[in-house]
Motif scaffolding. Structure first.
Motif, PDB file in Angstrom:
ATOM      1  N   UNK C 223      29.707 -29.324  -4.209  1.00  0.00           N
ATOM      2  CA  UNK C 223      30.719 -28.268  -4.099  1.00  0.00           C
ATOM      3  C   UNK C 223      30.229 -26.953  -4.701  1.00  0.00           C
ATOM      4  N   UNK C 224      29.148 -27.018  -5.456  1.00  0.00           N
ATOM      5  CA  UNK C 224      28.631 -25.822  -6.130  1.00  0.00           C
ATOM      6  C   UNK C 224      27.655 -25.027  -5.281  1.00  0.00           C
ATOM      7  N   UNK C 225      27.475 -25.440  -4.053  1.00  0.00           N
ATOM      8  CA  UNK C 225      26.469 -24.766  -3.211  1.00  0.00           C
ATOM      9  C   UNK C 225      26.707 -23.258  -3.134  1.00  0.00           C
ATOM     10  N   UNK C 226      25.677 -22.523  -3.465  1.00  0.00           N
ATOM     11  CA  UNK C 226      25.717 -21.045  -3.416  1.00  0.00           C
ATOM     12  C   UNK C 226      26.809 -20.450  -4.300  1.00  0.00           C
ATOM     13  N   UNK C 227      27.272 -21.193  -5.294  1.00  0.00           N
ATOM     14  CA  UNK C 227      28.329 -20.659  -6.153  1.00  0.00           C
ATOM     15  C   UNK C 227      27.840 -19.451  -6.950  1.00  0.00           C
ATOM     16  N   UNK C 228      26.532 -19.391  -7.195  1.00  0.00           N
ATOM     17  CA  UNK C 228      26.003 -18.221  -7.899  1.00  0.00           C
ATOM     18  C   UNK C 228      26.197 -16.948  -7.074  1.00  0.00           C
ATOM     19  N   UNK C 229      26.046 -17.053  -5.774  1.00  0.00           N
ATOM     20  CA  UNK C 229      26.316 -15.899  -4.915  1.00  0.00           C
ATOM     21  C   UNK C 229      27.801 -15.519  -4.985  1.00  0.00           C
ATOM     22  N   UNK C 230      28.635 -16.528  -4.983  1.00  0.00           N
ATOM     23  CA  UNK C 230      30.075 -16.265  -5.047  1.00  0.00           C
ATOM     24  C   UNK C 230      30.425 -15.472  -6.303  1.00  0.00           C
ATOM     25  N   UNK C 231      29.866 -15.900  -7.428  1.00  0.00           N
ATOM     26  CA  UNK C 231      30.134 -15.202  -8.686  1.00  0.00           C
ATOM     27  C   UNK C 231      29.655 -13.754  -8.615  1.00  0.00           C
TER      28      UNK C 231
END
Lengths: 346, 346, 346, 346
Positions: C223-231
């Motif tokens: 579920x954390x996929x690309x969450x850094x981009x989201x942030x």
């Protein structure tokens, strides 16, 4: 009795009315400029201005979801909120469309009486919170006629709009069944909108006999700034716009819009009259527009379904909605009434 | 010569074709279930599956802006980016719709040759940045036929889709003029889509003779998860859906979709052939679909306008686009060609 | 007694705890790579993985509004909905932030008991509607400890997560006061999260003694996929990240996070014990975390205010919330208790 | 020489300056009201009003991504566009944040000279399209000092703002390095902002010595309507706000903000002076603020990296950016210059 039995499920099960069809046929001659820059769109807009007796801004969208959501998002920002009744279509049946179009505006539901908001219920919600941790109320939306078939009177509308002005709220009207409201009250469109303080009306065409297409009328013209861009960006600008606007010409030029509303209302009155004395059947709401809401035993509803009738039961246990439309046949109404009586052991 | 002279301005200046009209007329019988739960919508979807020789997921939206934007937003998140050509309609003519529907996905324009992306140009953009300060490329969108009238060959499509697979990119096709591409190449719809690795196609109906309505076909079915909710929330679910889907039945059941594309292409070929030897007139792009792009002196274009002809000139100074459609008349093509020759002193 | 009297208004009225401060001081040496690519951020993430006994994905955001909203938006799409309790902070105090970050996901409030959702109340909301006219439930969010000071037991969490799995719902925990929950139950962080089926936890640092900064822990790593981009896109990537992460090192390396929770809980127990026998004062909810909710006459509350005490009264007429924090002084608790007794005529 | 060698990679690799630290320390006394309702926030806002000699509206956000994106989204709607230079940070390094916060506003890049927009380049983009198929230009954003180290003169700003007024565009300034611009020009903050027609300034604190926190100043106060709600909804309202605002008090009360800018600028001048005569090293942009952009052979850059130096090379092949900050040491500058000379065979 298959297809006819669906006549009471929803007023959008109906087709295209003859007036709209004829106008589309006429509009389908040769080439026309696209994106609303055509003669039919200009004519339709002029018909609206004439009908409403004011120089309002007129736009067209494909359906009611979009028309209402676009209108609401033009009246507030994402951190604002929209006050509506608990039974409002924008709250219960738009899959979060108003929140999507506005990028997050929250809908705040207020108490309603027979589906209608009141100055008191609006005030209650609008004044409940004044801090930045809660979205600031900025719009009130009312549905005319309401989702439960009731109709706001001009004086009710005026009282609401005065409350809105006092509280700094814009006032939007979801008029998916606006024609039915006009037909019931015998009021002019102007009396039920800008003369009563409405800023924006979404006038429903689909339920009134069109294939697609709702009109958005800004009486408060400065709220319409750049609304054409908003429609375009949101995928609501038809390239062959004439096929959205011409049907309106058909509906408006000879008063078909009102006759259709009158007919649907008449059928609803007929149905409610025919079952008024059936023991065990209770009217849930006053019949003012084209819907009849009946409280009946679940078993009776099941028997009606077995006879092929279709209707919605979202109103709660034992509640059934029967909608009439521009093309509902009186014979069908009588058949339905007879079947209701029959299943109730009458 | 007023209205006819507009025949080359845009292929969406045309009306509803007879096949679509007849189907609408048939569909306009009695009541039908709403929101796509009707027989016409089922039939249209089946026609698509037959035509494309695969069990794809089929949805309908009102227009191309929405169809493409919804499809793209189902292929990426807001912090992802979409690679497209500089001339892509989604970049140049949708008023930020893809960014709106996706809540912020950035379009990254890649170099194109005759309006077509290449594996190299995609790779260049996709690999340019790998840090989180720039939106991560996730989708490639190509237009078939392109905005400048060229057509991707199956092998070009395959090369692009292989590049996409290698780079983890989904592949979307804007098929506003997909019929013209099929007509030009003589390829089957399957060859130009899923057999070549396309994940999603937006198949344009409006320019092909419908009033409204585009089809969205997911060949990669898992990308279609909950897409029906997406359509609903975004105001793209028609209540009287049959009027969006029936015309497709009309277009698809007897091959009218392809004949319309062939006719429009033929007219474009005719026009370009007739002016090929006019001195001072240069073809800007190869004529493969239904558009003819001519480089001509500005003064000559002005004279054409004075003669009543309408065309777009967005392609740059001295560039004029003449679009043919399903109902373009050969006589008009010849008149136009003669006038071009005349204003060029030929 | 001015400033001290504010000690019970909110646990975010407190300052930075010594452990966090010392870590910031150490981190403020020379230059460090930005955007989380520094040693402090790596250390903080490792501490979390050690504390939770699992290789979770760790991210940092500036505040709880953002942490929860970003986490929720990674668990659903705009046309999905989020089930929460009527008292959930995301519903009542985030000004529409979850709707904004997700581009329109609707929050659906479910009945709660002492602020806690139950499998039954979740099921009721999740199964109420199955049609596309209503946003599809996709996430459940629970607050641990809850907004009314109660704490979910491990078996309650397990029952909820089983319900979620059965219904296809992701499970998010708003842990603004997660430390207080751990302190109350004496359970390990793992027992209260992934071992009980939690997908994502937002672990609150601010109320635990930090200046800014919440941690987002994905136990369900995919579920954390690309969450850094989201942030990054949402304005939640700190350039000088070390000042968000170092304080976590200070809090986690020697157990200060838990001691702070224990202390705050202890003060709440002390307060509730001291006023337990005061006639006319009723405990509104069980005291399990760091909040004490008292039902008292409005006049008595007014007298407390006049004595300088500050507290929130959003819980309804006559309800007052007294919050204890990591630095609440026992002497102040006793003064407050005495004043409560005094104003009640005790 | 490990950590020191990073001193030129980015000005956000630096830590918290003594003045900001001391203010945080003072602010960390006892309890304070949350969400900006504290004395430190009031004091910081007053300092800004004094410094800018005007009664502007002052807000605080956590970082520059958010500050700029929130400001831009308050200046336009989703269907509007924002004109910026090709090198603008909002275009190149914010991962689509402006598009996300505004729900789709498109950034239109205009030609720039030394990183600066001109009235002509703004006009070119603003007037290119006037149709609703393209987002309507509504805002211009300029960066002061620019991303390539140049600085707008007051008369340049005035010319731009006059163009904006003429074209109906709001004017935003990204002041991530505003202090460096003031330091270079010796102008007052007022001269470089509202006196020159700037509507909104985002004043960078992070690069000036703070841990987190940017100030947003609305000189055009009516554009700030409900901006506090916007911040809250977007996750940019700090609960313990004093720790964002107190450092500003530290920076502003004794002029540290300007001294820091002067020092960083001085180091950049020193560096550029020391390498001015090194053969094969070319200055890419005039050194006006705190960045030095050098064109050097790729092999030489590689040798510098091998010596431990860190710098960015996003400017193109052979281009290297060396950034100085408030705490850059002159000795390090001289070491770097010597190494540059060495690797160039000087």
């Amino acid at each position: 009795m298959t297809e006819q039995s669906q006549q009471f499920a929803s007023d959008n099960y109906s087709g295209i009315c003859p007036e709209a069809w004829a106008a589309m046929e006429k509009a389908n001659q040769g080439h026309e400029r696209a994106y609303g820059d055509d003669q039919w769109t200009a004519r339709a807009a002029d018909h609206f201005r004439q009908l409403f007796e004011t120089d309002c801004e007129v736009f067209f969208a494909f359906n009611g979801t979009a028309a209402n959501s676009l209108a609401l998002s033009s009246l507030c920002q994402s951190y604002h909120s929209v006050i509506c009744s608990e039974t409002a279509h924008v709250e219960t049946d738009e899959c979060g469309a108003p929140e999507f179009f506005s990028n997050g505006s929250k809908l705040l539901t207020a108490r309603s009486e027979n589906g209608k908001l009141t100055p008191a219920s609006i005030r209650e919600v609008a004044l409940k919170r004044q801090d930045i941790h809660y979205p600031k109320p900025r719009v009130v939306t009312i549905t005319q006629a309401t989702e439960v078939g009731s109709v706001y009177r001009p004086e009710e509308l005026k009282a609401i709009s005065e409350t809105c002005k006092e509280l700094g709220l814009n006032l939007h009207m979801d008029g998916a069944r606006f024609a039915n409201a006009c037909a019931f009250l015998g009021c002019s469109p102007a009396e039920l909108t800008w003369k009563a303080g409405i800023d924006v009306l979404c006038f429903g065409g689909t339920k009134n006999g069109m294939a697609v297409g709702e009109a958005i009328l800004f009486f408060n013209r400065k709220l319409a700034e750049d609304f054409d861009y908003r429609c375009k960006q949101a995928g609501q600008l038809a390239s062959k716009m004439r096929f959205l606007s011409a049907p309106w010409v058909g509906l408006l030029e000879n008063g078909a819009w009102l006759r259709h509303g009158q007919h649907a209302n008449h059928c609803a009155q007929l149905l409610s009259g025919l079952v008024a004395d059936v023991p065990g059947v209770e009217l849930m709401f006053p019949v003012e527009a084209n819907g009849v809401f009946l409280q009946m035993p679940e078993a009776a509803l099941e028997q009606l379904r077995n006879k092929g009738w279709r209707f919605y039961t979202f109103i709660g246990s034992g509640g059934a909605r029967f909608m009439c439309s521009w093309d509902t046949e009186e014979a069908r109404v009588r058949e339905l009434a007879a079947d209701i009586r029959a299943v109730m052991g009458g």
